[in-house]
Write an enzyme that holds these catalytic residues in place. Structure first.
Site, PDB file in Angstrom:
ATOM      1  N   GLU A  81       0.921  -1.293  -0.022  1.00 34.14           N
ATOM      2  CA  GLU A  81      -0.005   0.039  -0.061  1.00 34.14           C
ATOM      3  C   GLU A  81       0.683   1.236   0.051  1.00 34.14           C
ATOM      4  O   GLU A  81       0.518   2.210  -0.730  1.00 34.14           O
ATOM      5  CB  GLU A  81      -0.809   0.079   1.160  1.00 34.14           C
ATOM      6  CG  GLU A  81      -1.872  -1.011   1.153  1.00 34.14           C
ATOM      7  CD  GLU A  81      -3.003  -0.808   0.134  1.00 34.14           C
ATOM      8  OE1 GLU A  81      -3.426   0.348  -0.040  1.00 34.14           O
ATOM      9  OE2 GLU A  81      -3.455  -1.689  -0.574  1.00 34.14           O
ATOM     10  N   SER A 448     -43.937 -33.396  39.126  1.00 38.70           N
ATOM     11  CA  SER A 448     -43.457 -33.878  40.377  1.00 38.70           C
ATOM     12  C   SER A 448     -42.170 -33.285  41.112  1.00 38.70           C
ATOM     13  O   SER A 448     -41.765 -33.552  42.047  1.00 38.70           O
ATOM     14  CB  SER A 448     -43.536 -35.368  40.437  1.00 38.70           C
ATOM     15  OG  SER A 448     -44.747 -35.886  40.553  1.00 38.70           O
TER      16      SER A 448
END
Length: 796
Positions: A81, A448
């Site tokens: 770059e 239960s």
């Protein structure tokens, strides 16, 4: 006159330039803002052992300082770059000149303008400007680049660039890209991998490693050549790097560990509720959770297998699609219904059927083979297979096993009872198929599994584990349609006077209702709320049998008090949160210890107060853990007996078998398992808590007990222990002298003690049949070696 005209032209030109400059500068951002700029950063989520399990973000970015970026990564981006980055003042004049010459032609032909921008200019564009392509933006970019160079150091500018740049694959910044493309941290990247990342800023989509592999590798190799020209690598390194294939992950992943999707999503909800969505998704927090990855994986495996086993018991439901084997059928089949994660299933089509010989062809690789004979028979017994059916298969020893995604669902939660730390959470069969978390979001009747809270309420009063309650028929006014409500035991048998311990071990409905009536349902509801079961229970007797609603998350946490000495601990998933600067902004354990910082002097070490709020007496808690251990050793959960001593729990099954539960525990972990359909339809006859959830619990606990071996439950200091019917029972001081046979039994009728015989006599009398002269001996409870059926009838 000519001179005046020239001066006027110059003045006009100057005015135009001044106006243009004023317009250009009026909205130019202040470059000094970047001195404190922090881009949006993902919150990273970790398990208790440091395993990365997820992230929360709008943009997937992992912020790293310049010092943390390895030199090969920096060199790759400079080569690709801006190789003159450390020598120019923000604008590379030679590079810009070349770009501008090209842009004259591009502007004339309507093409997109090219860059030629330095890294500093790219920072100015990405952070301070829009992404438009225009001469004005390029001028602004150059001006801002000069200002940036005057405001920030070169390393600071490069740090911003490497963290801000978009590199595709949902990656912002080099650290996120390294993880998403290669599953590595920056310091693990090779030079060719760093070069590939540096190849991406110009156009990530153009160099997608899966869609455009040739272009991706070509661009990578070009960057490697630029690195060689810049002197960053040697010729030998260039040749070796170019020779390596470009291998990336199939798709970006938030974490390599993928078993905690329900857990991570619940942690995200809780984090947003505490800190806000913006901070969680952009603040770059470090978030450590309570998750144990080993237990989480074991929980997911156990629940998935349990749901598949249930599904297998209830038959083949048919193919999920069909095909005519036309051109492209394999691709269409692959794009159809996806197999669940963590399963080596593949889509396949039935080619031919001859009895139980079924030939199938895989859609993924075109391979063919036969189904296992037993699987073909299983399918043909319900919905016979036919040519063209699309199904799921799994390779199995040269053949294929037939598979189907379960229609039933469920949840598993594992909590550390002393602290409330959630060690594992699975909210369903597959997060990809349904993200609804049945552990935290499904309100269901526990059946239960609620009974222990009735018995704990009694033990908090005048009852002991040896107290006697009558197991005999009972009815109440106020049933549906003006009838009487007559709860029944599952077996339709009644055992007469029984101890509290035996009533809970065998899950006797009628005993539970009688006990709830004696102690008062309002007391039961109050204690249940205090223990965290639910905030909305009504004081109706049917609630004593589990007719109220709660979630697996809350019910499991409420059981913790039976193990930790009677304290309610609030379950939590998030242990510690730190901001991006490393400051701790949240800690779940907020207890204070004045002397924890002092040096060791030989004195007793400082002690922290136990977590949680005392909600039941420690003796009650021990009594309950002992009785619930009996449920495993002698009661409805006897199929868990193979786990050994000091393991307890309670099964739960609602009326019409709509939901099945088991909440079990050892001394260091409490586990809740729930199985049920999302639309709450019945599971089918016989699908009790012992049938489905207990095997899931067993499989999970085989792993959990290897990490956390079961220990004896802590005995309260002031409890009195006496042996009753061969079992050592705990009593509050003074209650151990109370002999149960001396207590009044106001509910025990005179006459025969065989209550089944009483019922038969009543029926005979109504039919006009004379009574038999030979009495039937009183029944005895089922022997311990046989697993009894759970009590689940009579719940309305």
């Amino acid at each position: 006159m000519a001179g005046v005209g020239l001066l006027g032209a110059i003045a006009l030109a100057g005015l135009v330039v001044a106006i243009y400059a004023a317009w250009l500068f009026h909205d130019l951002p202040d470059a000094s803002e970047l001195a404190d700029y922090r881009p949006a950063t993902a919150t990273r989520v970790y398990a208790g052992d440091g395993t990365l399990i997820g992230e929360f973000s709008d943009e997937r970015r992992i912020y790293v300082s310049y010092e943390q970026v390895p030199e090969p990564v920096v060199q790759a981006f400079l080569a690709a770059e801006d190789r003159n980055f450390f020598s120019h003042g923000g604008v590379d004049v030679s590079g810009l000149g070349r770009a501008m010459l090209k842009n004259v032609f591009n502007a004339a032909t309507g093409r997109r303008l090219e860059g030629g921008s330095t890294i500093t200019q790219q920072v100015a564009k990405n952070v301070l400007l829009t992404n438009e392509s225009s001469i004005n933006r390029k001028v602004k970019e150059a001006i801002l680049a000069n200002r940036l160079e005057a405001t920030l150091t070169k390393p600071q500018i490069l740090e911003l660039y490497l963290n801000e740049i978009f590199l595709g694959y949902r990656s912002y910044g080099v650290a996120a890209a390294a993880y998403n493309y290669f599953g590595k941290s920056l310091d693990q990247l090779t030079s060719d991998e760093a070069a590939f990342l540096a190849a991406l800023p110009k156009g990530p989509n153009n160099y997608h490693p899966k869609r455009h592999p040739g272009a991706a590798k070509g661009r990578r190799d070009w960057v490697l050549g630029e690195m060689r020209q810049s002197g960053f690598i040697t010729e030998a390194e260039l040749v070796a790097a170019r020779a390596r294939p470009l291998i990336t992950q199939d798709a970006p992943r938030r974490a390599q560990y993928a078993d905690a999707d329900f857990f991570v999503e619940e942690a995200r909800r809780q984090a947003i509720a505490r800190f806000g969505r913006e901070e969680v998704n952009r603040g770059g927090y470090y978030l450590r959770t309570t998750l144990d990855p080993d237990l989480q994986s074991a929980a997911r495996d156990a629940l998935m297998r349990g749901l598949e086993n249930y599904d297998r018991r209830h038959g083949w439901r048919g193919a999920w699609g069909t095909t005519d084997f036309a051109e492209g059928w394999r691709e269409k089949a692959m794009e159809g219904q996806r197999p669940p994660e963590r399963r080596a299933w593949r889509a396949a089509a039935v080619e031919s059927v001859s009895g139980n010989t079924v030939r199938v062809r895989s859609a993924s690789d075109g391979s063919s083979g036969t189904l296992l004979a037993e699987d073909a028979a299983w399918a043909n017994a319900n919905r016979p297979l036919k040519r063209g059916d699309l199904i799921f298969v799994e390779p199995r020893g040269g053949q294929f096993a037939l598979k189907q995604v379960p229609a039933v669902n469920g949840a598993l939660v594992a909590i550390e009872p002393q602290s409330g730390r959630v060690l594992a959470m699975v909210g369903g069969y597959s997060y990809a198929l349904s993200s609804f978390n049945r552990a935290t979001q499904a309100e269901r009747q526990p059946g239960s599994a609620f009974k222990p809270f009735v018995y704990a309420t009694a033990l908090e009063g005048d009852y002991t584990p040896a107290s006697i309650v009558l197991d005999a028929p009972i009815s109440f006014a106020g049933g549906p349609g003006g009838t009487r409500w007559s709860p029944e035991n599952y077996s339709r048998e009644y055992y007469g006077p029984q101890s509290l311990r035996r009533g809970l071990e065998l899950s006797r409905n009628v005993m539970t209702v009688r006990l709830a009536q004696a102690i008062g349902m309002q007391n039961v509801v109050d204690l249940s709320k205090k223990m965290g079961v639910s905030d909305n229970l009504q004081p109706n007797l049917s609630v004593s049998l589990g007719a109220g609603e709660t979630t697996p998350y809350r019910l499991t946490a409420a059981y913790a008090a039976f193990i930790n000495g009677g304290r309610r601990v609030n379950p939590y998933l998030i242990e510690v949160v730190q901001d991006r600067d490393g400051e701790t902004i949240f800690r779940a354990d907020d207890r204070r210890c004045r002397e924890c910082g002092r040096p060791f002097t030989g004195q007793e070490s400082p002690r922290l107060q136990p977590r949680g709020t005392q909600v039941i007496d420690p003796i009650t808690a021990y009594q309950m853990s002992s009785i619930l251990e009996g449920v495993v050793q002698r009661g409805t959960a006897a199929s868990a007996r193979g786990l050994g001593r000091w393991v307890g729990g309670k099964t739960g099954t609602t009326n019409e078998y709509r939901s099945a539960w088991f909440v079990g525990f050892s001394s260091d972990i409490v586990v809740g398992v729930f199985i049920g359909f999302d639309d709450n339809r019945p599971l089918g006859s016989g699908e009790t808590g012992a049938t489905g959830p207990v095997p899931v619990f067993n499989e999970f606990m085989q792993v959990a007990l290897r990490k956390r071996p079961a220990r004896p439950f802590v005995r309260p200091r002031n409890a009195i222990f006496r042996t009753v019917n061969g079992i050592e029972e705990a009593f509050r001081p003074g209650t151990e002298r109370r002999r149960e046979e001396e207590q009044p039994r106001r509910e025990v009728p005179t006459g025969p003690q065989n209550y089944n015989e009483l019922i038969r006599r009543e029926q005979d009398e109504a039919a006009g049949i004379p009574p038999s002269s030979t009495p039937t001996p009183p029944p005895t409870p089922p022997p311990a070696k046989k697993e009894p059926a759970e009590d689940l009838s009579g719940l309305y």
